[in-house]
Write a protein that holds these residues in place. Structure first.
Motif, PDB file in Angstrom:
ATOM      1  N   GLY A 388       0.828  -1.199   0.000  1.00 11.26           N
ATOM      2  CA  GLY A 388       0.000   0.000   0.000  1.00 11.26           C
ATOM      3  C   GLY A 388       0.858   1.242   0.000  1.00 11.26           C
ATOM      4  O   GLY A 388       2.061   1.189   0.275  1.00 11.26           O
ATOM      5  N   TRP A 389       0.241   2.370  -0.299  1.00 10.06           N
ATOM      6  CA  TRP A 389       0.982   3.618  -0.304  1.00 10.06           C
ATOM      7  C   TRP A 389       0.032   4.806  -0.317  1.00 10.06           C
ATOM      8  O   TRP A 389      -1.121   4.707  -0.696  1.00 10.06           O
ATOM      9  N   MET A 390       0.579   5.912   0.148  1.00 13.78           N
ATOM     10  CA  MET A 390      -0.080   7.198  -0.038  1.00 13.78           C
ATOM     11  C   MET A 390       0.198   7.638  -1.467  1.00 13.78           C
ATOM     12  O   MET A 390       1.350   7.835  -1.847  1.00 13.78           O
ATOM     13  N   ALA A 391      -0.860   7.775  -2.264  1.00 10.81           N
ATOM     14  CA  ALA A 391      -0.741   8.299  -3.627  1.00 10.81           C
ATOM     15  C   ALA A 391      -0.984   9.804  -3.537  1.00 10.81           C
ATOM     16  O   ALA A 391      -2.095  10.287  -3.722  1.00 10.81           O
ATOM     17  N   ASP A 392       0.063  10.514  -3.243  1.00  7.55           N
ATOM     18  CA  ASP A 392      -0.048  11.920  -2.855  1.00  7.55           C
ATOM     19  C   ASP A 392      -0.193  12.842  -4.067  1.00  7.55           C
ATOM     20  O   ASP A 392       0.059  12.453  -5.204  1.00  7.55           O
ATOM     21  N   PHE A 393      -0.582  14.074  -3.785  1.00  7.45           N
ATOM     22  CA  PHE A 393      -0.661  15.166  -4.756  1.00  7.45           C
ATOM     23  C   PHE A 393      -1.651  14.847  -5.895  1.00  7.45           C
ATOM     24  O   PHE A 393      -2.601  14.112  -5.706  1.00  7.45           O
ATOM     25  N   GLY A 394      -1.412  15.432  -7.053  1.00  2.94           N
ATOM     26  CA  GLY A 394      -2.362  15.354  -8.160  1.00  2.94           C
ATOM     27  C   GLY A 394      -3.023  16.690  -8.450  1.00  2.94           C
ATOM     28  O   GLY A 394      -3.726  16.838  -9.449  1.00  2.94           O
ATOM     29  N   GLU A 395      -2.779  17.709  -7.585  1.00  2.00           N
ATOM     30  CA  GLU A 395      -3.451  19.001  -7.735  1.00  2.00           C
ATOM     31  C   GLU A 395      -2.607  20.040  -8.469  1.00  2.00           C
ATOM     32  O   GLU A 395      -3.092  21.139  -8.749  1.00  2.00           O
ATOM     33  N   ALA A 437      -3.968  -5.046  -1.919  1.00  2.00           N
ATOM     34  CA  ALA A 437      -3.135  -3.872  -1.676  1.00  2.00           C
ATOM     35  C   ALA A 437      -4.028  -2.630  -1.657  1.00  2.00           C
ATOM     36  O   ALA A 437      -5.162  -2.656  -2.139  1.00  2.00           O
ATOM     37  N   LEU A 438      -3.504  -1.535  -1.100  1.00  2.00           N
ATOM     38  CA  LEU A 438      -4.356  -0.372  -0.851  1.00  2.00           C
ATOM     39  C   LEU A 438      -3.576   0.916  -1.073  1.00  2.00           C
ATOM     40  O   LEU A 438      -2.490   1.092  -0.517  1.00  2.00           O
ATOM     41  N   PHE A 439      -4.099   1.822  -1.905  1.00  2.00           N
ATOM     42  CA  PHE A 439      -3.536   3.167  -1.976  1.00  2.00           C
ATOM     43  C   PHE A 439      -4.595   4.162  -1.526  1.00  2.00           C
ATOM     44  O   PHE A 439      -5.796   3.893  -1.603  1.00  2.00           O
ATOM     45  N   PHE A 440      -4.139   5.300  -1.026  1.00  2.00           N
ATOM     46  CA  PHE A 440      -5.076   6.319  -0.557  1.00  2.00           C
ATOM     47  C   PHE A 440      -4.642   7.676  -1.076  1.00  2.00           C
ATOM     48  O   PHE A 440      -3.446   7.968  -1.202  1.00  2.00           O
ATOM     49  N   MET A 441      -5.622   8.510  -1.409  1.00  2.00           N
ATOM     50  CA  MET A 441      -5.382   9.778  -2.087  1.00  2.00           C
ATOM     51  C   MET A 441      -6.057  10.927  -1.358  1.00  2.00           C
ATOM     52  O   MET A 441      -7.065  10.740  -0.675  1.00  2.00           O
ATOM     53  N   ARG A 442      -5.526  12.136  -1.560  1.00  2.00           N
ATOM     54  CA  ARG A 442      -6.185  13.340  -1.070  1.00  2.00           C
ATOM     55  C   ARG A 442      -6.822  14.124  -2.213  1.00  2.00           C
ATOM     56  O   ARG A 442      -7.823  14.801  -2.029  1.00  2.00           O
ATOM     57  N   ALA A 443      -6.218  14.069  -3.406  1.00  2.00           N
ATOM     58  CA  ALA A 443      -6.731  14.827  -4.547  1.00  2.00           C
ATOM     59  C   ALA A 443      -7.846  14.036  -5.226  1.00  2.00           C
ATOM     60  O   ALA A 443      -7.835  12.805  -5.248  1.00  2.00           O
ATOM     61  N   GLY A 444      -8.793  14.768  -5.800  1.00  2.00           N
ATOM     62  CA  GLY A 444      -9.868  14.079  -6.494  1.00  2.00           C
ATOM     63  C   GLY A 444     -10.698  15.024  -7.330  1.00  2.00           C
ATOM     64  O   GLY A 444     -10.573  16.248  -7.262  1.00  2.00           O
ATOM     65  N   PHE A 445     -11.571  14.422  -8.121  1.00  2.00           N
ATOM     66  CA  PHE A 445     -12.551  15.136  -8.925  1.00  2.00           C
ATOM     67  C   PHE A 445     -13.559  14.089  -9.401  1.00  2.00           C
ATOM     68  O   PHE A 445     -13.438  12.906  -9.078  1.00  2.00           O
ATOM     69  N   SER A 446     -14.545  14.508 -10.153  1.00  2.00           N
ATOM     70  CA  SER A 446     -15.602  13.605 -10.603  1.00  2.00           C
ATOM     71  C   SER A 446     -15.008  12.386 -11.298  1.00  2.00           C
ATOM     72  O   SER A 446     -14.241  12.518 -12.253  1.00  2.00           O
ATOM     73  N   GLY A 447     -15.363  11.200 -10.834  1.00  2.00           N
ATOM     74  CA  GLY A 447     -14.896   9.964 -11.432  1.00  2.00           C
ATOM     75  C   GLY A 447     -13.762   9.301 -10.700  1.00  2.00           C
ATOM     76  O   GLY A 447     -13.431   8.138 -10.983  1.00  2.00           O
ATOM     77  N   VAL A 448     -13.146  10.000  -9.735  1.00  2.00           N
ATOM     78  CA  VAL A 448     -12.059   9.373  -8.983  1.00  2.00           C
ATOM     79  C   VAL A 448     -12.574   8.205  -8.160  1.00  2.00           C
ATOM     80  O   VAL A 448     -11.838   7.255  -7.844  1.00  2.00           O
ATOM     81  N   GLN A 449     -13.865   8.238  -7.844  1.00  2.00           N
ATOM     82  CA  GLN A 449     -14.466   7.196  -7.000  1.00  2.00           C
ATOM     83  C   GLN A 449     -14.293   5.797  -7.589  1.00  2.00           C
ATOM     84  O   GLN A 449     -14.131   4.821  -6.848  1.00  2.00           O
ATOM     85  N   ALA A 450     -14.346   5.691  -8.901  1.00  2.00           N
ATOM     86  CA  ALA A 450     -14.276   4.376  -9.554  1.00  2.00           C
ATOM     87  C   ALA A 450     -12.907   3.736  -9.421  1.00  2.00           C
ATOM     88  O   ALA A 450     -12.768   2.522  -9.651  1.00  2.00           O
ATOM     89  N   HIS A 451     -11.903   4.513  -9.067  1.00  2.00           N
ATOM     90  CA  HIS A 451     -10.526   4.005  -9.071  1.00  2.00           C
ATOM     91  C   HIS A 451      -9.839   4.072  -7.710  1.00  2.00           C
ATOM     92  O   HIS A 451      -9.026   3.196  -7.400  1.00  2.00           O
ATOM     93  N   CYS A 452     -10.150   5.085  -6.916  1.00  2.00           N
ATOM     94  CA  CYS A 452      -9.465   5.280  -5.639  1.00  2.00           C
ATOM     95  C   CYS A 452     -10.217   4.572  -4.517  1.00  2.00           C
ATOM     96  O   CYS A 452     -11.375   4.914  -4.233  1.00  2.00           O
ATOM     97  N   PRO A 453      -9.602   3.604  -3.839  1.00  2.00           N
ATOM     98  CA  PRO A 453     -10.327   2.843  -2.817  1.00  2.00           C
ATOM     99  C   PRO A 453     -10.471   3.560  -1.488  1.00  2.00           C
ATOM    100  O   PRO A 453     -11.277   3.145  -0.650  1.00  2.00           O
ATOM    101  N   LEU A 454      -9.700   4.640  -1.249  1.00  2.00           N
ATOM    102  CA  LEU A 454      -9.715   5.260   0.073  1.00  2.00           C
ATOM    103  C   LEU A 454      -9.227   6.697  -0.032  1.00  2.00           C
ATOM    104  O   LEU A 454      -8.184   6.970  -0.628  1.00  2.00           O
ATOM    105  N   LEU A 455      -9.988   7.632   0.558  1.00  2.00           N
ATOM    106  CA  LEU A 455      -9.542   9.014   0.669  1.00  2.00           C
ATOM    107  C   LEU A 455      -8.842   9.229   2.001  1.00  2.00           C
ATOM    108  O   LEU A 455      -9.101   8.532   2.967  1.00  2.00           O
ATOM    109  N   TRP A 456      -7.929  10.213   1.993  1.00  2.00           N
ATOM    110  CA  TRP A 456      -7.514  10.755   3.275  1.00  2.00           C
ATOM    111  C   TRP A 456      -7.675  12.263   3.210  1.00  2.00           C
ATOM    112  O   TRP A 456      -7.685  12.844   2.128  1.00  2.00           O
TER     113      TRP A 456
END
Length: 669
Positions: A388-395, A437-456
């Motif tokens: 797993g990992w923090m999938a950081d940034f994206g903004e 395995a698990l990644f978690f993200m802080r950045a998002g927009f419409s449609g991120v839900q289908a791919h990102c299993p967990l927000l932080w």
């Protein structure tokens, strides 16, 4: 088709089923168009966006054109309203007009929620919310000294609407939802009680509509629209993830948590690829490889990961979609064409991330997505045992880059977090690790839900402040959950420590109490770990973390039930009270407590020095206090809340009541 135009007194209406969603008349035009003149400035992920629109047209006359509706200015078509199934397409028909403001009908006192992950306000009525993914800012309150200092230092103070994860979707107490199906810059404006206004920067805006009998059904529809996350792995909900970043000594420090009786599911070492010291604090070395820096900081990492796995403990790491110019991967990525370029040359577009420059990986290029998913996230991370990992940034996508697919970066900017999520999900799928395995993200927009299993929830300040402290993680989870994100969590202990703002023991304790009642419990050492308390700094803090980690692990069967509900019905784990009690309008603005599923109510203490708080128990009750066993009727109660005993209640008639009834014993074991 539920969407249709119909005549009304002095104009026309657009109806969706029984709902009036748009009303046009000579006195109140439904659409205004203009020509934009934008000015966009970015510094380290903080944006200043201004516009000087001209040539404003508010067409008042109208005529039907087949199934479409034309809005006329001086007798000539200016705007076309076109129905596309259950969507409305608004076209500006005049050349050069690229600003569209659409006024949707609002009923008196209509409540409004949504906007993606909003950190300051759950209820949106009365305010404007620019929809642009960015750094949320430090302080986020223009009346505070910290925000003023940060504004002067690179526009970094932020405001109530700044968010890593905005989304142009809103839902109302008519149980109606409207979604702008575009990626460009927009503003949700609810400052006029007579209209829900959406400003869009483009010549065409497409709006989708959803309606249901109640809030749970409308949330379920939105979840289905944007895509439902895979279930969380059993290991991720079965214990706490301990975040440590002190190199190889992190493994020794982990043993302190084990010896203290903590329930541990993972060790998260975001510094696995090396570190870089900056004036902001200890940063990571942005070169996602198990090379020399990684080997120096974590010798024999693969073997150490295997040893942890043998004990049922997963190892988690960190990555983001940028590569430092002084790293080993940069030259390879440059040679193979994986970076965004400058518009005026074939040079790599470099971004200053705070005393070091990076290239932005160009995810509009399929070959680059494949390379990052397989070579970095696959070979360098998953293949050595990282789970797993923090999938950081994206903004941070600048608005003046040149992209491989030729798209406008003003449009691609909000799309970037979704592409980043797709790359991470692709990596898991390529190794058969989806749902494990698990990644978690802080950045998002419409449609991120289908791919990102967990927000932080991002980088909260290490304090109790209203707009950037511990309480914002509740608002963030509740607002994001309404638009299809089932799972959220936060940095237990907070993250941002600047200008003398450091963690207190009380904050650390209260954050544990909150984090235990989220789908994932994960600690973080923050940006300045040496200046701040850590959970292994004192025996008392270590014991606190251990106690609440056991409570979190004890609730795993219930969280699995919530995960199944998320899959079947699209309901988030953490829910606003009105989601189950929609007839009580007094619950529409409640954002400092939440339902954890339908059967647990959590009212964390998020104010400094408080040892009692008002708690709203919805419905008739009874609700049973988890720590005393006392039953309470529905209503507002003053509940004692000393450190170690946050107000948490459960329904005695729940199928999980025996599990809930054991929490006090687990806590005090």
């Amino acid at each position: 088709m539920n969407l249709r135009f119909s005549d009304s007194k002095g104009g026309f209406e657009l109806r969706f089923g029984a709902h009036v969603v748009l009303r046009h008349s000579v006195q109140c035009p439904s659409v205004v168009i203009a020509k934009g003149d934008p000015q966009v400035a970015m510094y380290r992920g903080n944006f200043r966006i201004d516009d000087a629109p001209s040539g404003r047209i508010a067409p008042t006359e109208w005529r039907a054109d087949g199934a479409d509706m034309l809005l006329l200015d001086a007798g000539e078509p200016a705007v076309r309203l076109r129905l596309d199934g259950d969507a409305l397409v608004v076209d500006a028909l005049r050349g050069g007009y690229d600003r569209i403001t659409t006024r949707f009908h609002a009923e008196p006192d209509e409540a409004v929620w949504g906007g993606g992950e909003q950190m300051s306000y759950l209820m949106l009525a009365g305010r404007r919310f620019p929809i642009w993914t960015s750094e949320p800012g430090v302080g986020r309150d223009k009346s505070t000294e910290l925000t003023r200092i940060m504004d002067a230092d690179g526009m970094a103070g932020g405001d109530y609407w700044n968010s890593n994860y905005p989304q142009p979707t809103f839902l109302t107490s008519r149980w109606l939802a409207v979604h702008l199906d575009n990626f460009g810059y927009s503003v949700l404006d609810f400052s006029d009680p007579a209209a829900h206004c959406v400003d869009y920067w483009g010549a065409q805006a497409r709006f989708e509509f959803f309606a249901a009998e109640g809030p749970r059904e409308i949330v379920g529809q939105l979840s289905a629209r944007f895509g439902r996350q895979p279930a969380l792995p059993d290991w991720a909900i079965g214990g706490a993830i301990v975040g440590l970043k002190s190199g190889t000594s992190s493994f020794d420090r982990l043993e302190r948590f084990v010896d203290a009786g903590a329930a541990i599911s993972g060790l998260w070492c975001e510094d696995w690829a090396g570190i870089r010291e900056t004036s902001f604090g200890r940063r990571l070395f942005w070169d996602w490889t198990g090379g020399a820096r990684s080997e120096q900081r974590y010798p024999d990492l693969r073997a150490r990961i295997a040893a942890l796995n043998a004990r049922g403990i997963r190892f988690l790491a960190y990555a983001n979609p940028y590569l430092a110019v002084d790293g080993t991967l940069y030259e390879q990525a440059k040679a193979e064409g994986h970076f965004c370029l400058r518009q005026d040359s074939d040079e790599v577009y470099l971004v200053d991330f705070g005393e070091f420059d990076c290239g932005v990986v160009d995810f509009t290029r399929p070959e680059t997505r494949d390379w990052f998913a397989d070579h970095i996230l696959g070979r360098e991370m998953l293949d050595i045992g990282i789970d797993g990992w923090m999938a950081d940034f994206g903004e941070y996508l600048p608005t003046d880059v040149r992209l491989a697919d030729g798209s406008d970066p003003m449009e691609a900017h909000n799309r970037w977090p979704v592409l980043w999520a797709e790359v991470n999900a692709q990596a898991l799928a390529s190794r058969g690790k989806t749902g494990d395995a698990l990644f978690f993200m802080r950045a998002g927009f419409s449609g991120v839900q289908a791919h990102c299993p967990l927000l932080w929830a991002g980088d909260q300040c290490v304090d109790f402040t209203r707009h950037d402290g511990i309480g914002t993680v509740i608002t963030g989870a509740l607002s994001a959950g309404l638009v299809g994100n089932a799972y959220s969590h936060s940095d237990c202990g907070g993250y941002t420590s600047l200008h003398g703002n450091v963690r207190t023991e009380e904050l650390m304790q209260r954050w544990c109490e909150l984090a235990a009642f989220a789908p994932v419990m994960r600690s973080h050492e923050g940006n300045r770990p040496d200046d701040n308390l850590q959970y292994d700094s004192t025996p008392e803090l270590l014991a606190c973390f251990a106690r609440w980690s056991r409570v979190h692990a004890h609730l795993a069967p219930y969280v699995l039930h919530l995960s199944n509900e998320a899959q079947d019905k699209g309901l988030p784990a953490q829910r606003p009270l009105f989601l189950h009690y929609p007839d009580n309008r007094g619950l529409f603005t409640v954002q400092d407590q939440y339902l954890y599923g339908a059967d647990l109510l959590v009212a964390p203490v998020i104010e400094q020095g408080v040892e009692a708080r008002h708690v709203i128990l919805p419905g008739e009750g009874p609700w049973r206090h988890c720590w005393t066993g006392e039953d309470f009727a529905g209503g507002i109660h003053d509940i004692p809340a000393p450190v170690g005993m946050p107000p948490v209640f459960y329904r005695p008639d729940s199928a999980f009541a025996p599990l809930f009834g054991e929490m006090a014993e687990v806590l005090n074991r």
